[in-house]
Design a protein around this motif. Structure first.
Motif, PDB file in Angstrom:
ATOM      1  N   LEU A 262       0.830  -1.213   0.000  1.00 43.33           N
ATOM      2  CA  LEU A 262       0.000   0.000   0.000  1.00 43.33           C
ATOM      3  C   LEU A 262       0.861   1.258   0.000  1.00 43.33           C
ATOM      4  N   GLY A 263       2.184   1.104   0.092  1.00 43.69           N
ATOM      5  CA  GLY A 263       3.074   2.271   0.139  1.00 43.69           C
ATOM      6  C   GLY A 263       2.880   3.086   1.404  1.00 43.69           C
ATOM      7  N   GLU A 264       2.614   2.422   2.520  1.00 41.87           N
ATOM      8  CA  GLU A 264       2.461   3.132   3.794  1.00 41.87           C
ATOM      9  C   GLU A 264       3.578   2.716   4.750  1.00 41.87           C
ATOM     10  N   GLU A 265       3.771   3.513   5.812  1.00 42.38           N
ATOM     11  CA  GLU A 265       4.809   3.234   6.801  1.00 42.38           C
ATOM     12  C   GLU A 265       4.170   2.646   8.058  1.00 42.38           C
ATOM     13  N   THR A 266       4.833   1.643   8.671  1.00 44.68           N
ATOM     14  CA  THR A 266       4.316   1.112   9.932  1.00 44.68           C
ATOM     15  C   THR A 266       4.761   2.007  11.094  1.00 44.68           C
ATOM     16  N   VAL A 267       3.840   2.229  12.031  1.00 41.95           N
ATOM     17  CA  VAL A 267       4.169   2.988  13.242  1.00 41.95           C
ATOM     18  C   VAL A 267       3.727   2.192  14.463  1.00 41.95           C
ATOM     19  N   VAL A 268       4.464   2.319  15.569  1.00 38.66           N
ATOM     20  CA  VAL A 268       4.108   1.612  16.796  1.00 38.66           C
ATOM     21  C   VAL A 268       2.978   2.349  17.512  1.00 38.66           C
ATOM     22  N   ASP A 269       1.934   1.639  17.872  1.00 34.97           N
ATOM     23  CA  ASP A 269       0.768   2.244  18.502  1.00 34.97           C
ATOM     24  C   ASP A 269       0.863   2.084  20.026  1.00 34.97           C
ATOM     25  N   PRO A 270       0.924   3.208  20.767  1.00 31.01           N
ATOM     26  CA  PRO A 270       1.129   3.138  22.231  1.00 31.01           C
ATOM     27  C   PRO A 270       0.071   2.279  22.936  1.00 31.01           C
TER      28      PRO A 270
END
Lengths: 417, 417
Positions: A85-93
């Motif tokens: 999808l061309g998106e970046e993974t981010v850590v969810d608090p």
């Protein structure tokens, strides 16, 4: 809504683990009006998995995935969805907090690598997983949906039932699909195909033919905007097919021969006893697969030698004169076990399961005797010369014949090839 | 050699039938050095199936298909291969002759529809199928191979073993993967994990642990340029693991408990008889799944009521005093059936298969008695409260215990929870 499944994990491609998730999901999509077009096993390879998502997003409205959500290096599902999808993974608090709580409740700290399971992408929403550490992903973007679920069947099935299926139900369902399964016995696949040819070849309702150990199954599948209309398309085909096929129809949908016999015996408060040789316990085992069988099934004997038959009460002279594999011995077996156990019905099966001939009889020759207390009928079968097939099909044939008689069919003797 | 699998049939996509062929083939490709990249379920749709072949011919060296070779209108595999390759199907007289012979041997004429199964295309060669009417196709063209096999697992597996695997073996291979499966019973997964920890965590040879209904399986997987080197990597691990695990090892690779017991009884010229209640015929049926079982298996009784137990010769007072589900009744069942049928060994199983308790005993409680002619040992099991699981696991436990004793293990009484 066009859907595809991706079952993710090299262990599936290596054949070390059988993929039970895809059959589970496949059987639950049609009632939701979701049309499964592809189901694919993909290994833990970043290029192949990303490629599978790219192609899936081109050709399908929704992609269901199972597996690859664990904490280890070869759990790639999240990363590959992001790449596709061309998106970046981010850590969810919030997800980190949940993971730390889980491990604390287990009396340990969260291993650092589990932080992977707290990742999200902008278009993804976490799906709760009370049965494990890996939350699922509900991704919705550009008119496409990706539902990523864990691999362990308990976690996946729980997530499906509690979260995924309800969300899908709330959406506009488009077409629903209903199916009706008609189970027949005693005719070859090709003969059935000819009998029902008037209904074959249509797109909707669709009529499919499947050869099974208990006979030929005919499945009617109809698509419509709502269940009522779908069933209205099914019924006339069902009536016509049942009309054309009787007296060979013995059950519907998921009914097994042992279930049909069991409910008929229970309803009529009749009892059954069995003596079987070539089926080697398969008949008794099928009967006792049904919960509550002890109400009508009094027992069975599997006399795997001449001495054992005599010990079970079969007249030795009958075996002497006619042989162990004969109409007369089958008859004596049914009568003997019915009298010994004092039941209403007795079934006797003798035949040649292989690998070698018996008394000059070919592998696959089977005699099935049914004693209803007044008379005994014997049917002769010629089954394919494969041991396990002979066991299954002879046992099914005996139960299906008993079901026919319990439904009021006449006792008779006949051949059934 | 890059490979992909196509499992063909709408019933697979609808979840009506689980695809057991793909796992079978997936597990057998690595030893041939064939690298499975994709496994896909495809419905009986001409466009989709043809498309699957076109894409497969682009990305894979060999395509294995199962299903869609039947005589009916929705058996499309042959037609779609022809379309994908731009070839025409022609009826092969020799194949027609073979089909007519098959149906004649079944005492009927060949239904006209089966002529489909006599079709070939120029680049296809028929693969013999002695177990059914549908021959396979071996297609070789433009540096690509398509191997089309029938859907019924018995036919597909037979064709694989007799025809397809040998032909593939003759070809040049890249990296070879060999596996050795060690089957154990009686220890928890965690305990096994401890015992074999010295060999865990390596990449090559890799040692995997899998929990199965018949116990814990340990799989050693080694990769090398040729089988000899691969096996040389497997052997030391196998020796070490078997050493660490005995006496819990009961079999190897695809061996089943009934096969192990069968070959031990045959080799020692000993005989076996069985009396079973909660397993309801499952034990006898497992034993008789083995070709040639009649050499050592003399028969079984499934007394599904107190009267039936007494009719089978069990001392009524034992049942009165101790109950139908008790160590003493299991003991009496094993002794009685061994004496009645005059065998060397007798197995007795009584327990609670559910759905309801018996005599206050919980669902899943099972007593397994083994009489070797000198003494009787009884083991108690607590199995998960699922009827079919109880039947399978109790039957397997009885056979595995008999195998242990036949291998020279001491008779003993014990618990196994």
């Amino acid at each position: 809504m066009k859907a595809e499944l991706l079952a993710i994990g090299t262990e599936l491609l290596m054949g070390e683990l059988a993929d039970t998730n895809s059959p589970f999901l496949a059987s639950r999509l049609p009632p939701l009006g979701i049309d499964l077009q592809w189901a694919t096993l993909v290994g833990d390879d970043p290029e192949q998995l990303t490629g599978a998502f790219v192609r899936g997003l081109e050709r399908s409205d929704v992609i269901f995935t199972t597996g690859g959500l664990g904490p280890t290096q070869d759990d790639l599902t999240r990363d590959c969805i992001a790449r596709a999808l061309g998106e970046e993974t981010v850590v969810d608090p919030a997800l980190v907090q949940r993971l730390e709580d889980i491990f604390r409740s287990r009396g340990t700290d969260m291993p650092p690598r589990n932080i992977k399971q707290a990742q999200l992408i902008p278009s993804a929403e976490a799906i709760p997983n009370p049965r494990g550490t890996a939350p699922g992903w509900w991704v919705e973007t550009k008119g496409r949906i990706i539902v990523a679920m864990p691999g362990p069947p308990v976690e996946m099935q729980g997530m499906w039932q509690d979260e995924v299926a309800p969300r899908l139900l709330k959406r506009d369902r488009g077409q629903v699909i209903v199916t009706r399964n008609i189970k027949t016995n005693g005719l070859s696949e090709a003969l059935v195909d000819e009998l029902i040819s008037p209904w074959l070849g249509r797109e909707n309702p669709y009529l499919g033919i499947y050869a099974k150990p208990d006979g030929i199954h005919l499945r009617i599948i109809a698509k419509a905007t709502d269940p009522e209309n779908a069933w209205a398309m099914v019924r006339p085909v069902e009536t016509g097919v049942v009309e054309a096929m009787r007296p060979h129809v013995w059950g519907f949908d998921d009914e097994t021969p042992e279930q049909v016999v069991g409910s008929l015996l229970a309803a009529q408060q009749k009892t059954l006893a069995v003596m079987e040789t070539c089926t080697g316990g398969q008949l008794a085992s099928s009967i006792t697969d049904v919960p509550g069988a002890s109400a009508y099934f009094k027992g069975s004997v599997t006399p795997y030698s001449k001495e054992a038959k005599v010990a079970a009460g079969v007249d030795a002279s009958i075996i002497e004169h006619h042989g162990e594999v004969s109409e007369e011995t089958a008859r004596a077996m049914a009568q003997t076990v019915r009298m010994t156990l004092g039941t209403d019905y007795g079934l006797g099966i003798t035949g040649v399961a292989g690998p070698t001939e018996i008394e000059g009889h070919p592998v696959g020759l089977v005699f099935v005797a049914l004693d209803d207390g007044n008379q005994v009928q014997v049917q002769q079968h010629r089954l394919p010369p494969r041991r396990v097939t002979i066991k299954r099909r002879a046992a099914a044939a005996a139960l299906i014949e008993l079901a026919r008689v319990l439904k009021g069919g006449a006792m008779n003797a006949g051949r059934d090839d």
